[in-house]
Design an enzyme around this catalytic site. Structure first.
Site, PDB file in Angstrom:
ATOM      1  N   HIS A   1       0.845  -1.194   0.000  1.00 48.99           N
ATOM      2  CA  HIS A   1       0.000   0.000   0.000  1.00 48.99           C
ATOM      3  C   HIS A   1       0.873   1.234   0.000  1.00 48.99           C
ATOM      4  O   HIS A   1       1.934   1.239   0.627  1.00 48.99           O
ATOM      5  CB  HIS A   1      -0.916   0.014   1.227  1.00 48.99           C
ATOM      6  CG  HIS A   1      -2.092   0.917   1.052  1.00 48.99           C
ATOM      7  ND1 HIS A   1      -2.023   2.265   1.293  1.00 48.99           N
ATOM      8  CD2 HIS A   1      -3.339   0.654   0.622  1.00 48.99           C
ATOM      9  CE1 HIS A   1      -3.198   2.797   1.016  1.00 48.99           C
ATOM     10  NE2 HIS A   1      -4.019   1.849   0.610  1.00 48.99           N
TER      11      HIS A   1
ATOM     12  N   ASP B   1      -8.035  -5.274  -0.005  1.00 45.33           N
ATOM     13  CA  ASP B   1      -8.569  -5.891  -1.221  1.00 45.33           C
ATOM     14  C   ASP B   1      -8.287  -7.375  -1.320  1.00 45.33           C
ATOM     15  O   ASP B   1      -9.003  -8.112  -1.981  1.00 45.33           O
ATOM     16  CB  ASP B   1      -8.017  -5.173  -2.459  1.00 45.33           C
ATOM     17  CG  ASP B   1      -8.602  -3.792  -2.581  1.00 45.33           C
ATOM     18  OD1 ASP B   1      -9.794  -3.652  -2.276  1.00 45.33           O
ATOM     19  OD2 ASP B   1      -7.885  -2.858  -2.938  1.00 45.33           O
TER      20      ASP B   1
HETATM   21  N1  CMC Z   1       4.229  -7.350  -5.084  1.00 39.75           N
HETATM   22  C1  CMC Z   1       5.573  -7.413  -5.182  1.00 39.75           C
HETATM   23  N2  CMC Z   1       6.400  -6.383  -4.936  1.00 39.75           N
HETATM   24  C2  CMC Z   1       5.832  -5.226  -4.573  1.00 39.75           C
HETATM   25  C3  CMC Z   1       4.439  -5.092  -4.422  1.00 39.75           C
HETATM   26  C4  CMC Z   1       3.614  -6.217  -4.678  1.00 39.75           C
HETATM   27  N3  CMC Z   1       2.306  -6.151  -4.552  1.00 39.75           N
HETATM   28  N4  CMC Z   1       4.149  -3.827  -4.038  1.00 39.75           N
HETATM   29  C5  CMC Z   1       5.329  -3.195  -3.945  1.00 39.75           C
HETATM   30  N5  CMC Z   1       6.339  -4.042  -4.268  1.00 39.75           N
HETATM   31  C6  CMC Z   1       7.783  -3.761  -4.201  1.00 39.75           C
HETATM   32  C7  CMC Z   1       8.262  -2.945  -5.408  1.00 39.75           C
HETATM   33  O1  CMC Z   1       8.683  -3.769  -6.462  1.00 39.75           O
HETATM   34  C8  CMC Z   1       9.390  -2.146  -4.773  1.00 39.75           C
HETATM   35  O2  CMC Z   1      10.496  -2.997  -4.659  1.00 39.75           O
HETATM   36  P1  CMC Z   1      12.009  -2.395  -4.824  1.00 39.75           P
HETATM   37  O3  CMC Z   1      12.183  -1.426  -3.697  1.00 39.75           O
HETATM   38  O4  CMC Z   1      12.898  -3.579  -4.750  1.00 39.75           O
HETATM   39  O5  CMC Z   1      12.026  -1.728  -6.179  1.00 39.75           O
HETATM   40  C9  CMC Z   1       8.896  -1.865  -3.349  1.00 39.75           C
HETATM   41  O6  CMC Z   1       8.010  -2.960  -3.046  1.00 39.75           O
HETATM   42  C10 CMC Z   1       8.162  -0.535  -3.206  1.00 39.75           C
HETATM   43  O7  CMC Z   1       7.118  -0.514  -4.194  1.00 39.75           O
HETATM   44  P2  CMC Z   1       6.459   0.791  -4.815  1.00 39.75           P
HETATM   45  O8  CMC Z   1       5.895   0.453  -6.141  1.00 39.75           O
HETATM   46  O9  CMC Z   1       7.447   1.924  -4.715  1.00 39.75           O
HETATM   47  O10 CMC Z   1       5.330   1.087  -3.770  1.00 39.75           O
HETATM   48  P3  CMC Z   1       4.104   2.043  -4.006  1.00 39.75           P
HETATM   49  O11 CMC Z   1       3.816   2.651  -2.675  1.00 39.75           O
HETATM   50  O12 CMC Z   1       4.350   2.998  -5.130  1.00 39.75           O
HETATM   51  O13 CMC Z   1       2.967   1.026  -4.485  1.00 39.75           O
HETATM   52  C11 CMC Z   1       0.964  -0.197  -4.625  1.00 39.75           C
HETATM   53  C12 CMC Z   1       1.812   0.778  -3.789  1.00 39.75           C
HETATM   54  C13 CMC Z   1      -0.338  -0.444  -3.894  1.00 39.75           C
HETATM   55  C14 CMC Z   1       0.650   0.422  -5.997  1.00 39.75           C
HETATM   56  C15 CMC Z   1       1.775  -1.514  -4.803  1.00 39.75           C
HETATM   57  O14 CMC Z   1       2.099  -2.060  -3.544  1.00 39.75           O
HETATM   58  C16 CMC Z   1       1.032  -2.544  -5.662  1.00 39.75           C
HETATM   59  O15 CMC Z   1       1.114  -2.492  -6.880  1.00 39.75           O
HETATM   60  N6  CMC Z   1       0.277  -3.482  -5.011  1.00 39.75           N
HETATM   61  C17 CMC Z   1      -0.494  -4.441  -5.742  1.00 39.75           C
HETATM   62  C18 CMC Z   1      -1.806  -3.793  -6.167  1.00 39.75           C
HETATM   63  C19 CMC Z   1      -2.758  -3.612  -5.008  1.00 39.75           C
HETATM   64  O16 CMC Z   1      -2.990  -4.525  -4.222  1.00 39.75           O
HETATM   65  N7  CMC Z   1      -3.342  -2.399  -4.944  1.00 39.75           N
HETATM   66  C20 CMC Z   1      -4.373  -2.078  -3.956  1.00 39.75           C
HETATM   67  C21 CMC Z   1      -3.940  -1.021  -3.008  1.00 39.75           C
HETATM   68  S1  CMC Z   1      -5.090  -0.911  -1.638  1.00 39.75           S
HETATM   69  C22 CMC Z   1      -6.497  -0.254  -2.309  1.00 39.75           C
HETATM   70  C23 CMC Z   1      -6.666   1.202  -2.087  1.00 39.75           C
HETATM   71  O17 CMC Z   1      -6.543   1.673  -0.943  1.00 39.75           O
HETATM   72  O18 CMC Z   1      -6.958   1.863  -3.101  1.00 39.75           O
END
Ligand code: CMC
Length: 431
Positions: free
Chosen positions: A311, A369
């Protein structure tokens, strides 16, 4: 707001500017940069809003490090266990929980607006039967402005309130209509002797050929899904609604923009994507293949993510996920589904990811989710409809945020600036 002090910014040429600093009730202080351009000729640069507060708000507070979520100051755990969705809607819209008389009045007003204009069925019939429910919902919600033109003046507080009640009341009817249409069953009209969530369940699952019995455990589970998804401060879809409404468009159009934004898999589409991911692993061999799947997720060269994990704001745990996990087990017990292969797979995946160093070190926990998808599937809601259920629940939050923005005397049309990195000015030379 009175500043608590100033932050001093020193530029490369030695020039300094003082920027006011404000404190909120909770959360980090903010530096007010509204006059920065006038004072320095410079913009700030923050794609993805990683360090930017786009507004001040009294509605929802999240502490991502503590895993805390408050609606109007009340912890989500108390709201989920002591209140229902109608209490939550009243709280978000009007600032406080209703007393008995206010609740009766509010529920009465919502109940009076559950039907939709009969002509909307003809509009619905224009869609292909296999259209994605979010495509249908984006269209239907936007179309409400054509069906209810008497409540589209955004700057009239009374009209805004009527459109708020209409939207909250009609979303379940529209979602159920979209569902019945895709499966070719007759549409059920709302029944005003049932509560909000029970009425939705009946519109979704009743058929004219049989008596429909409301299952209280499932109704409570659905009501909890609605409470947990009702608002989440300035997330992508809420910011979309605010930006859209800042132009002065009508409330139905602004909420339709929120629906469109929510559709994306990184936002509201995550529970659908999580179930899709479980189906893929199941097809590839089920629990025995989890290890291989996790290896792909961790591979830097792969784009596969563990959907339903991680998240942007919660870096400890998602408090909604804890509540939804509890509901998930209640529903699986009620329906005797603990041995269902998809649910077994989900639980095995959760266990492995919670113990794996990759996820632990990056603070990636299951989000709401992950469990809400499992609960909805168990209830019998088809996977492509999940995001539409999220939109139904989030509608009240979107409206509360929109109302707050419009009532703020300082509100302006949202207009971000940019760092232009394209071609420098050039002249056309005919080839
Ligand atoms: N699976 C694998 N690796 C992940 C995931 C995941 N679901 N989420 C983040 N990472 C890794 C990412 O690859 C990165 O690794 P590194 O530092 O080695 O490059 C690190 O964790 C940080 O990731 P980020 O993309 O910078 O984190 P973010 O805060 O931008 O992303 C997110 C948040 C929700 C978009 C992401 O965690 C994701 O894509 N999750 C899966 C989709 C999901 O479940 N979304 C629903 C969010 S909750 C609903 C809501 O409140 O709207």
């Amino acid at each position: 707001m009175n500043p608590k002090g100033n932050a001093k910014l020193t530029l490369a040429d030695g020039k300094t500017v003082d920027l006011p600093v404000y404190s909120g009730t909770h959360g980090p202080d903010v530096i007010d940069i509204r006059k920065l351009y006038a004072q320095t000729g410079m913009f700030t640069y923050d794609p993805g809003f990683m360090s930017t507060s786009s507004c001040n708000s009294t509605i929802t507070f999240i502490d991502g490090d503590k895993g805390e979520l408050l609606y109007r100051g009340y912890p989500i755990e108390q709201l989920a266990t002591k209140c229902d969705f109608m209490d939550t809607c009243h709280l978000l819209l009007y600032g406080d929980l209703p007393d008995a008389a206010q609740k009766k009045d509010f529920v009465g007003r919502v109940t009076n607006h559950t039907m939709v204009h009969e002509q909307m069925q003809f509009f619905l019939r224009g869609f292909r039967r296999d259209a994605h429910p979010m495509a249908v919902m984006t269209g239907l919600v936007g179309a409400l402005s054509a069906f209810y033109p008497d409540s589209i003046n955004l700057h009239d507080a009374r009209q805004r309130d009527i459109s708020a009640i209409r939207l909250i009341a009609k979303m379940p009817t529209l979602v159920a209509m979209a569902y019945k249409y895709t499966i070719g069953q007759p549409i059920n009209y709302p029944r005003n002797d049932l509560g909000y969530s029970a009425n939705f369940m009946r519109m979704m699952f009743a058929v004219p050929a049989a008596e429909y019995k409301v299952n209280e455990v499932l109704v409570r589970a659905l009501d909890r899904i609605f409470i947990l998804h009702a608002d989440h401060e300035q997330n992508a879809s809420t910011s979309t609604v605010r930006l859209c409404a800042s132009s002065g468009t009508n409330p139905f159009a602004a909420i339709a923009a929120g629906v469109a934004c929510l559709w994306g898999p990184a936002h509201g589409g995550a529970n659908e994507a999580a179930l899709g991911m479980l189906a893929d692993i199941q097809r590839d061999g089920g629990v025995a293949k989890i290890g291989e799947f996790i290896t792909r997720v961790k591979d830097k060269n792969s784009t596969v993510r563990l959907m339903g994990f991680g998240h942007r704001v919660y870096k400890n745990h998602d408090p909604r996920a804890t509540l939804m996990r509890e509901t998930c087990h209640e529903v699986l017990n009620e329906l005797g589904l603990h041995d269902d292969p998809t649910f077994k797979l989900a639980m095995a995946l959760e266990k492995i990811a919670l113990e794996d160093e990759y996820f632990v070190s990056r603070k990636l926990y299951p989000n709401v989710d992950f469990y809400s998808g499992i609960v909805q599937k168990a209830i019998g809601i088809p996977v492509p409809l999940f995001t539409a259920i999220f939109a139904l629940a989030r509608t009240v939050g979107w409206i509360a945020q929109l109302n707050e923005m419009i009532a703020d005397p300082e509100y302006k049309i949202g207009r971000p600036r940019q760092l232009y990195v394209g071609a420098a000015r050039r002249d056309i030379v005919k080839k």
